[in-house]
Scaffold this active site. Sequence first.
Site, PDB file in Angstrom:
ATOM      1  N   HIS A  21      17.000 -33.554  86.504  1.00  0.00           N
ATOM      2  CA  HIS A  21      17.400 -32.303  86.743  1.00  0.00           C
ATOM      3  C   HIS A  21      16.062 -31.287  87.053  1.00  0.00           C
ATOM      4  CE1 HIS A  21      19.724 -28.399  85.906  1.00  0.00           C
ATOM      5  NE2 HIS A  21      18.490 -27.931  85.666  1.00  0.00           N
ATOM      6  N   GLU A  22      15.181 -31.306  86.217  1.00  0.00           N
ATOM      7  CA  GLU A  22      14.151 -30.769  86.611  1.00  0.00           C
ATOM      8  C   GLU A  22      13.437 -31.190  88.084  1.00  0.00           C
ATOM      9  OE1 GLU A  22      13.419 -27.707  85.219  1.00  0.00           O
ATOM     10  OE2 GLU A  22      14.873 -28.130  83.841  1.00  0.00           O
ATOM     11  N   HIS A  25      14.827 -29.498  90.930  1.00  0.00           N
ATOM     12  CA  HIS A  25      14.336 -28.271  91.315  1.00  0.00           C
ATOM     13  C   HIS A  25      12.890 -28.264  91.967  1.00  0.00           C
ATOM     14  CE1 HIS A  25      17.218 -26.026  89.299  1.00  0.00           C
ATOM     15  NE2 HIS A  25      16.782 -26.544  88.064  1.00  0.00           N
ATOM     16  N   ASP A 205      64.778 -45.067  89.349  1.00  0.00           N
ATOM     17  CA  ASP A 205      64.998 -44.263  90.392  1.00  0.00           C
ATOM     18  C   ASP A 205      65.958 -42.994  90.039  1.00  0.00           C
ATOM     19  OD1 ASP A 205      64.074 -46.069  92.195  1.00  0.00           O
ATOM     20  OD2 ASP A 205      65.796 -47.436  92.254  1.00  0.00           O
TER      21      ASP A 205
END
Length: 406
Positions: A21-22, A25, A205
């Site tokens: 995640h970091e 960035h 059906d």
Amino acid sequence: MVFAVGVVLFALGIALSIALHEAGHMWVAQATGMKVRRYFIGFGPKIFSFRRGETEYGLKALPLGGFCDIAGMTALDELEPDEEDRAMYKKPTWKRLAVMSGGIGMNFVLGLVLVYVLAVGWGLPDLNRSTDAVVGSVGCAAPTQGPGPDYALSECTGPGPAEQAGIRTGDVITAVDGKDTPSFADVAAATRSLSGPVDFTIERDGEEQTIVVPVQQVQRWVQEEGETEPHEATVGAIGIGATPSVVEHSALSAVPASFEFTGDMFVMTAERLVQMPSKAVDLWHAVTGGERDPETPISVYGASVIGGQIAEQGIWEAFVLLLASLNFFLGMFNLLPLLPLDGGHMAVTLYERVRDWFRSRRGLPSGGPVDYMKLLPVTYVVIVIGGAYMLLTLTADIVNPIKLFQ
């Protein structure tokens, strides 16, 4: 031992998710001409670090997250002379949004990769599977079943009682011998105690009809409620199977299936985010001695413990799915327009862009960066409430953990 290994592996998976995640960035910031001063995993005292180029990389003692220090993330950031032209808050809106969404996108990509691994390795759970008692297959009823751990059914050939009576794949069994059967498990439970001709009510059906099925007596290993081990018994069977709960895929078919499955998980994750405030009462109930709702949020510690439970049972596909779910949650949670989350910074950036657009329409110059000092009180409120919620969740995971396997 397997439990401990599972806990450690899942904790490492969480750490890798945060690290990526970091890194998302950082990589976008570097690609768009910004200066990344530091990239660290963890908080607190520094264990080690090294410098490559203009960025310091390192590990800190407390594995509670990580951070990426980009020069000039806000106008409050003090800049060195060489950072003035590379400050993040001075960059165009699209670059700032790209950097903020880089970490979120990394979690989504990692989650998607894990879903693809799950699809190819084990198959994907059918999230849209009907809860009704839908007949997935018809065939012979195996006369015997071997002992554990496999409990394999003996070989058999030819049509079984259900197929001979006229039950088809796709029929929905709504009642057995006059007893309602909302799910396939209810059909199995109702059939188990029967023998000979029995009325099975089905829907086909859109029309309801009753079919008389000669229930066959077979040997099975069954486990009644409250029992710790299955026991051998003679029960009724008619030779039907439920619709598969897992759909297997090839490496090629897994690509579109993974995207579709990820979309379904996004919807489920959004629903859980909306429910989070109301779950605080359930968490408090669990902390004060009440029964723990398995649908309540879990902390990083709690997720790791559940990962250990799953590993101990050898259900590695569930291990992978849980880690993928965590990444989707992290990404979506960070999209919330609240400081200090990524979504909060994105909201500020978009506000500045919209404000400056209206100012330009009136012939006025740009308004300059938002004063983050004015937003600090709101940020502190979010931090305090979020921290209290995380502490409550952690406490619940310690004193009254979720137990998937009793």
